[in-house]
Design a protein around this motif. Sequence first.
Motif, PDB file in Angstrom:
ATOM      1  N   GLY A  54      21.111 -19.748  15.506  1.00  0.00           N
ATOM      2  CA  GLY A  54      21.218 -18.307  15.323  1.00  0.00           C
ATOM      3  C   GLY A  54      21.039 -17.816  13.907  1.00  0.00           C
ATOM      4  N   ALA A  55      20.852 -18.732  12.940  1.00  0.00           N
ATOM      5  CA  ALA A  55      20.657 -18.312  11.554  1.00  0.00           C
ATOM      6  C   ALA A  55      19.270 -17.721  11.376  1.00  0.00           C
ATOM      7  N   THR A  56      19.171 -16.687  10.560  1.00  0.00           N
ATOM      8  CA  THR A  56      17.871 -16.062  10.293  1.00  0.00           C
ATOM      9  C   THR A  56      17.605 -15.891   8.802  1.00  0.00           C
ATOM     10  N   ASP A  57      18.596 -16.195   7.971  1.00  0.00           N
ATOM     11  CA  ASP A  57      18.492 -15.921   6.541  1.00  0.00           C
ATOM     12  C   ASP A  57      19.198 -17.044   5.788  1.00  0.00           C
ATOM     13  N   PRO A  58      18.768 -17.370   4.543  1.00  0.00           N
ATOM     14  CA  PRO A  58      19.441 -18.431   3.776  1.00  0.00           C
ATOM     15  C   PRO A  58      20.946 -18.254   3.667  1.00  0.00           C
ATOM     16  N   THR A  59      21.424 -17.000   3.625  1.00  0.00           N
ATOM     17  CA  THR A  59      22.867 -16.786   3.497  1.00  0.00           C
ATOM     18  C   THR A  59      23.619 -17.191   4.768  1.00  0.00           C
ATOM     19  N   ASP A  60      22.883 -17.412   5.882  1.00  0.00           N
ATOM     20  CA  ASP A  60      23.520 -17.852   7.125  1.00  0.00           C
ATOM     21  C   ASP A  60      23.811 -19.356   7.125  1.00  0.00           C
ATOM     22  N   LEU A  61      23.216 -20.085   6.192  1.00  0.00           N
ATOM     23  CA  LEU A  61      23.469 -21.525   6.119  1.00  0.00           C
ATOM     24  C   LEU A  61      24.911 -21.770   5.688  1.00  0.00           C
ATOM     25  N   ASP A  62      25.587 -22.647   6.398  1.00  0.00           N
ATOM     26  CA  ASP A  62      26.951 -23.004   6.006  1.00  0.00           C
ATOM     27  C   ASP A  62      27.143 -24.501   6.202  1.00  0.00           C
ATOM     28  N   LEU A  63      28.293 -24.985   5.765  1.00  0.00           N
ATOM     29  CA  LEU A  63      28.558 -26.418   5.823  1.00  0.00           C
ATOM     30  C   LEU A  63      28.554 -26.923   7.257  1.00  0.00           C
ATOM     31  N   ARG A  64      29.023 -26.099   8.184  1.00  0.00           N
ATOM     32  CA  ARG A  64      29.023 -26.507   9.593  1.00  0.00           C
ATOM     33  C   ARG A  64      27.603 -26.743  10.097  1.00  0.00           C
ATOM     34  N   SER A  65      26.653 -25.902   9.686  1.00  0.00           N
ATOM     35  CA  SER A  65      25.254 -26.082  10.096  1.00  0.00           C
ATOM     36  C   SER A  65      24.692 -27.394   9.548  1.00  0.00           C
ATOM     37  N   LEU A  66      24.997 -27.679   8.286  1.00  0.00           N
ATOM     38  CA  LEU A  66      24.498 -28.913   7.684  1.00  0.00           C
ATOM     39  C   LEU A  66      25.067 -30.137   8.394  1.00  0.00           C
ATOM     40  N   THR A  94      20.488 -26.745  -1.104  1.00  0.00           N
ATOM     41  CA  THR A  94      21.550 -25.742  -1.259  1.00  0.00           C
ATOM     42  C   THR A  94      21.901 -25.514  -2.730  1.00  0.00           C
ATOM     43  N   ALA A  95      21.768 -26.553  -3.549  1.00  0.00           N
ATOM     44  CA  ALA A  95      21.993 -26.360  -4.983  1.00  0.00           C
ATOM     45  C   ALA A  95      20.949 -25.411  -5.564  1.00  0.00           C
ATOM     46  N   TRP A  96      19.698 -25.567  -5.116  1.00  0.00           N
ATOM     47  CA  TRP A  96      18.624 -24.679  -5.590  1.00  0.00           C
ATOM     48  C   TRP A  96      18.848 -23.252  -5.094  1.00  0.00           C
ATOM     49  N   LEU A  97      19.283 -23.112  -3.852  1.00  0.00           N
ATOM     50  CA  LEU A  97      19.550 -21.770  -3.317  1.00  0.00           C
ATOM     51  C   LEU A  97      20.618 -21.059  -4.143  1.00  0.00           C
ATOM     52  N   ALA A  98      21.679 -21.772  -4.488  1.00  0.00           N
ATOM     53  CA  ALA A  98      22.755 -21.157  -5.274  1.00  0.00           C
ATOM     54  C   ALA A  98      22.294 -20.855  -6.696  1.00  0.00           C
ATOM     55  N   ARG A  99      21.545 -21.787  -7.277  1.00  0.00           N
ATOM     56  CA  ARG A  99      21.100 -21.614  -8.667  1.00  0.00           C
ATOM     57  C   ARG A  99      20.151 -20.433  -8.815  1.00  0.00           C
ATOM     58  N   GLY A 101      20.188 -17.748  -6.923  1.00  0.00           N
ATOM     59  CA  GLY A 101      20.783 -16.517  -6.437  1.00  0.00           C
ATOM     60  C   GLY A 101      20.460 -16.171  -5.006  1.00  0.00           C
ATOM     61  N   ARG A 102      19.893 -17.107  -4.263  1.00  0.00           N
ATOM     62  CA  ARG A 102      19.563 -16.827  -2.865  1.00  0.00           C
ATOM     63  C   ARG A 102      20.788 -16.928  -1.957  1.00  0.00           C
ATOM     64  N   THR A 103      21.809 -17.652  -2.403  1.00  0.00           N
ATOM     65  CA  THR A 103      23.080 -17.724  -1.686  1.00  0.00           C
ATOM     66  C   THR A 103      24.206 -17.546  -2.706  1.00  0.00           C
ATOM     67  N   PRO A 104      25.350 -17.051  -2.260  1.00  0.00           N
ATOM     68  CA  PRO A 104      26.439 -16.803  -3.213  1.00  0.00           C
ATOM     69  C   PRO A 104      27.072 -18.072  -3.766  1.00  0.00           C
ATOM     70  N   GLY A 105      26.927 -19.175  -3.064  1.00  0.00           N
ATOM     71  CA  GLY A 105      27.505 -20.439  -3.536  1.00  0.00           C
ATOM     72  C   GLY A 105      26.746 -21.620  -2.976  1.00  0.00           C
ATOM     73  N   ASP A 106      27.105 -22.808  -3.439  1.00  0.00           N
ATOM     74  CA  ASP A 106      26.443 -24.034  -2.991  1.00  0.00           C
ATOM     75  C   ASP A 106      27.216 -24.600  -1.806  1.00  0.00           C
ATOM     76  N   VAL A 107      26.747 -24.297  -0.590  1.00  0.00           N
ATOM     77  CA  VAL A 107      27.480 -24.711   0.611  1.00  0.00           C
ATOM     78  C   VAL A 107      27.370 -26.210   0.866  1.00  0.00           C
ATOM     79  N   GLY A 108      26.386 -26.856   0.250  1.00  0.00           N
ATOM     80  CA  GLY A 108      26.193 -28.284   0.500  1.00  0.00           C
ATOM     81  C   GLY A 108      26.877 -29.180  -0.514  1.00  0.00           C
ATOM     82  N   ALA A 109      27.587 -28.609  -1.477  1.00  0.00           N
ATOM     83  CA  ALA A 109      28.179 -29.415  -2.544  1.00  0.00           C
ATOM     84  C   ALA A 109      29.162 -30.450  -2.014  1.00  0.00           C
ATOM     85  N   SER A 110      29.850 -30.136  -0.916  1.00  0.00           N
ATOM     86  CA  SER A 110      30.847 -31.062  -0.367  1.00  0.00           C
ATOM     87  C   SER A 110      30.325 -31.815   0.849  1.00  0.00           C
TER      88      SER A 110
END
Length: 316
Positions: A54-66, A94-99, A101-110
């Motif tokens: 159901g994700a349509t945008d980079p901001t929809d990516l979350d740790l659960r999806s990964l 996800t690090a590139w997305l956060a760096r 500004g495409r996402t508010p944070g790095d969801v893949g860091a953990s």
Amino acid sequence: MSAPGPDEPLPEPFAQLLADYERHLVAERDLTPHTVRAYLADVAGLLGHAARRGATDPTDLDLRSLRSWLARQQSQGLSRSTLARRATAARVLTAWLARTGRTPGDVGASLGSPRPHRTLPAVLRADEAEAMARSAVADAADVDGVASPVGLRDAALLELLYATGIRVGELVGLDVDDLDRDRDLVRVLGKGRKERSVPYGRPAAAALRDWLTRGRPALAVPGSGAALFLGARGARLDQRAVRTVVHRQAATVPGAPDIGPHGLRHSAATHLLEGGADLRSVQEILGHSSLATTQRYTHVTTERLRRAYQQAHPRA
């Protein structure tokens, strides 16, 4: 909007993201085409999985999806090393997305990943490597004792691979002027476009001299350019041809394992360490970015020490 199937196109924001990411990998990170293709394939699989959820945008990516993406592949029987590589691809994305500004944070860091099994291919013993090189030199002459250009090439590339431990991709990318024949050094462009100089010994120097003076001129054509190693038609030699040469020559040594160029690289590293070379020097020679990668070879030499101890010590 219904979720796309596995083979359906990505939502437009994800498709644009993938195109931007490719430009980043090529222009900013200067990765090799092979590495770029691998990263893009992994990221496209991740984005497709997220879109089906159901994700349509980079901001929809979350740790659960990964995590669900990795879990789904694990259920399909993918190896630990493949899962570890894909987890790394996700974290890099996800690090590139956060760096940027495409996402508010790095969801893949953990995001964790399975530790891949550290298995090394079979390696030659030093005497087997010597026999393999002698066999290649013998094959360079035909029945009349006249040097065969292809045979001279094969002997030179085998000697250089074993002498330096360079990767097969690095070997086929060499140009003639990458050789410093006065100092017996070869300039290598490795992973991440990192350049290093690697020494080679007298046998490799002699084989290269024969190839450059008697072999290469016989195969060179106007379109050969500066390529060090040429195919039978004068074009730059490709990796598949090198693998064929190594496998064929390994088969001429009784009892030797069936190895390819990567096995010859592992053999060179193992023999360097067994001969007393320090780990840091071997790291530089092989072009490893991390010393931990080079440390894998100490396991091989430790096993050989253990076997020698068990065979020789009266109270082993």
